[in-house]
Design an enzyme around this catalytic site. Structure first.
Site, PDB file in Angstrom:
ATOM      1  N   ARG A 167       0.775  -1.235   0.051  1.00 24.05           N
ATOM      2  CA  ARG A 167       0.130   0.068   0.035  1.00 24.05           C
ATOM      3  C   ARG A 167       0.952   1.229   0.067  1.00 24.05           C
ATOM      4  O   ARG A 167       1.799   1.282   0.889  1.00 24.05           O
ATOM      5  CB  ARG A 167      -0.971   0.055   1.199  1.00 24.05           C
ATOM      6  N   GLU A 184      -3.166  -0.105   8.421  1.00 27.65           N
ATOM      7  CA  GLU A 184      -2.164   0.136   9.137  1.00 27.65           C
ATOM      8  C   GLU A 184      -2.410  -0.248  10.350  1.00 27.65           C
ATOM      9  O   GLU A 184      -3.588  -0.361  11.013  1.00 27.65           O
ATOM     10  CB  GLU A 184      -1.919   1.714   9.134  1.00 27.65           C
ATOM     11  N   HIS A 235      -3.063  11.302   1.322  1.00 32.15           N
ATOM     12  CA  HIS A 235      -2.370  10.784   2.594  1.00 32.15           C
ATOM     13  C   HIS A 235      -1.759  12.164   3.239  1.00 32.15           C
ATOM     14  O   HIS A 235      -0.653  12.439   3.197  1.00 32.15           O
ATOM     15  CB  HIS A 235      -1.569   9.862   2.303  1.00 32.15           C
ATOM     16  N   ASN A 272      -7.313   1.810   9.856  1.00 28.59           N
ATOM     17  CA  ASN A 272      -5.945   1.791  10.662  1.00 28.59           C
ATOM     18  C   ASN A 272      -6.073   2.024  12.258  1.00 28.59           C
ATOM     19  O   ASN A 272      -6.779   3.006  12.665  1.00 28.59           O
ATOM     20  CB  ASN A 272      -5.440   3.374  10.162  1.00 28.59           C
ATOM     21  N   GLU A 304      -7.412   8.359   6.674  1.00 28.51           N
ATOM     22  CA  GLU A 304      -7.823   8.499   8.003  1.00 28.51           C
ATOM     23  C   GLU A 304      -8.715   9.954   8.052  1.00 28.51           C
ATOM     24  O   GLU A 304      -8.172  10.963   8.797  1.00 28.51           O
ATOM     25  CB  GLU A 304      -6.557   8.848   8.896  1.00 28.51           C
ATOM     26  N   TYR A 319      -3.872   1.235  16.069  1.00 25.10           N
ATOM     27  CA  TYR A 319      -2.814   1.057  16.800  1.00 25.10           C
ATOM     28  C   TYR A 319      -2.993   0.761  18.317  1.00 25.10           C
ATOM     29  O   TYR A 319      -2.247  -0.253  18.904  1.00 25.10           O
ATOM     30  CB  TYR A 319      -1.825   2.429  16.583  1.00 25.10           C
TER      31      TYR A 319
END
Length: 512
Positions: free
Chosen positions: A106, A403, A150, A337, A196, A339
């Site tokens: 990606r 992500e 992005h 995404n 995002e 985390y």
């Protein structure tokens, strides 16, 4: 080159096995392999243009808002002027991807490299670069997944009409997307329009710590312009309209021949109650509706969540009947995404104090200490629960984890066992979610290279490969995680890796 020599060491596994074994890594109780995932599921890694390409002022590229932001002293005081110099080193990097066993990759296209003025003439050198880049990936059997935006809007459009604050962006973004479909769509099947959107709007227009750095007191810091009470909602609204316009264009003019898919990326900050108290439980639910429902609700139901409309009132734009119909169903997939997980606590005084703090609107207080720490806590249950939430609340729309990764201090240490622990745990949670019915179709680790990070510059790294910025050749060095991921992608058991260290070279040996 040195990194190519290091990669060639893969061919000498049996010779090295006789030397000595210094480190055995066995993480977690779950024992799974690449073969446990459904047919068609893909594994890869990712980067974005400004974080790795470099050549920021060469071959016709013009500044983006991220260039401007970085040169104003943000992004950890660093810039992407040179970054990893992938612009020149893409062939070597694609070879590293192939050596690692990536099935997909990606990356994003720099809008201002392809179309320097944001609209109008195409930059021939930018076009040639992305054609070569895509061809190189395909020639190595790596499936390209392309993100169109992005965080790097051409500065010309920001200066002209305020970028994503204006409805004018819908037309320009659609025309930019069409250039990409025309030029690259014969080889690219997976398109993510915007990365995002939720965190881009909050970081860039509420708190002011990401491009373009707009905010207003008391919500943001060091901002000289902006309105935190209204602009984040305007930006997301225009992003949803731009995305749906692009999807309509693709389905009308390109879908039948290119047979691709158009998706949208969200930042999946999963929120759980700080305690079992009803107030905390309700606060966590409302926070998830703000962060996730803000984007997902329009795609599934054609409107924003009712709790959000009630809290924001006239500050949040309204979809017309036509716009609602256009946005609803416009995402072929969601790029997720994720985390970390945060804990939410009810804060009854917040709405009394402020008229528009995003946290106050949901009457919640949550600690972001985990986001600022050197490493994320390993809470794989958060990703599992988020996937379950998306499945149950939003019609089980297809998902690609675009992500997910662990940050570590970027000090040149190749022994990143904490990253292996993190990846092993989170990939396992994805498998658990799939087994429970989640339509998750791919996983992309963040990131392939240690590049420029939006908040930390070059202080933190997420990559499988360390890039030595003090070396004028910017040599790449594989970390332990690169070998672990390579072993996993080649079908080796995820808990069955022995790592052999010989001098400065790290060489994986599978015990079986």
């Amino acid at each position: 080159m040195m990194f190519q020599n290091m990669q060639s060491s893969f061919c000498f596994l049996l010779l090295v096995a006789a030397i000595q074994c210094l480190l055995v890594i066995v993480f977690g109780k779950d024992n799974y392999s690449r073969g446990d995932f459904p047919p068609g599921f893909i594994f890869g890694a990712g980067t974005s243009a400004y974080q790795v390409e470099g050549a920021a002022f060469e071959d016709g590229r013009t500044p983006s808002i991220w260039d401007t932001f970085a040169h104003a002293g943000f992004s950890g005081g660093a810039s992407g002027d040179i970054a990893c110099d992938l612009y020149r080193k893409y062939k070597d990097d694609v070879q590293l991807m192939a050596d690692t066993g990536l099935e997909a990759y990606r990356f994003s296209i720099s809008w201002s490299r392809l179309i320097p003025d944001g609209r109008g003439p195409i930059n021939p050198k930018g076009l040639q670069f992305y054609n070569n880049y895509i061809d190189e990936l395909i020639s190595h059997g790596i499936q390209p997944h392309v993100t169109l935006f992005h965080s790097d809007l051409p500065q010309t459009l920001e200066d002209e009409y305020g970028g994503w604050l204006s409805r004018k962006i819908v037309k320009d973004f659609t025309e930019y997307a069409e250039v990409c479909f025309k030029e690259f769509g014969d080889r690219v099947m997976y398109w993510t329009t915007i990365n995002e959107a939720n965190i881009y709007a909050l970081g860039g227009y509420d708190y002011g710590f990401t491009p373009p750095g707009r905010c207003s007191p008391p919500f943001g810091v060091n901002c000289s312009r902006g309105n935190s009470s209204t602009e984040p909602y305007m930006v997301v609204h225009n992003m949803l309209l731009a995305h749906s316009s692009v999807t309509k264009l693709y389905r009308r003019n390109y879908k039948s021949t290119q047979r691709g898919f158009v998706g949208f990326s969200i930042y999946g900050l999963w929120c759980v109650p700080y305690s079992n108290a009803t107030a905390d439980v309700v606060a966590a639910q409302r926070t998830n509706e703000f962060y996730t429902g803000w984007i997902m609700n329009p795609f599934i139901f054609g409107d924003y969540p009712s709790v959000m409309k009630k809290a924001a009132g006239t500050r949040i734009p309204t979809f017309t009947k036509y716009e609602a119909k256009l946005v609803k169903g416009s995402a072929d997939f969601i790029g997720l995404n994720h985390y970390t997980t945060v804990f939410v606590k009810y804060k009854p005084s917040s709405i009394e104090k402020h008229s528009r703090d995003f946290g106050a609107d949901v009457e919640a207080e949550y600690s972001l200490a985990a986001l600022k720490a050197d490493q994320y806590p390993v809470i794989p249950s958060g990703l599992y629960e988020l996937l379950e939430y998306l499945k149950e609340a939003y019609s089980n729309l297809p998902i690609y984890i675009q992500e997910n990764g662990q940050k570590t201090p970027r000090n040149g240490t190749l022994n990143d066992t904490s990253r292996i622990e993190y990846l092993h745990a989170y990939i396992g949670s994805v498998l658990d979610a799939i087994r429970n019915g989640s339509d998750t179709r791919g996983y992309f680790a963040w990131s392939f290279l240690d590049g420029l990070e939006l908040l930390a510059g070059y202080v933190s790294g997420y990559g499988f490969y360390y890039v030595d910025l003090d070396d004028k050749e910017l040599r790449r060095y594989p970390k332990l995680s690169a070998y672990w991921y390579a072993n996993f992608l080649k079908g080796k058991n995820s808990t069955n890796s022995t790592i052999l260290q010989v001098g400065n070279k790290l060489i994986p040996i599978n015990k079986s």
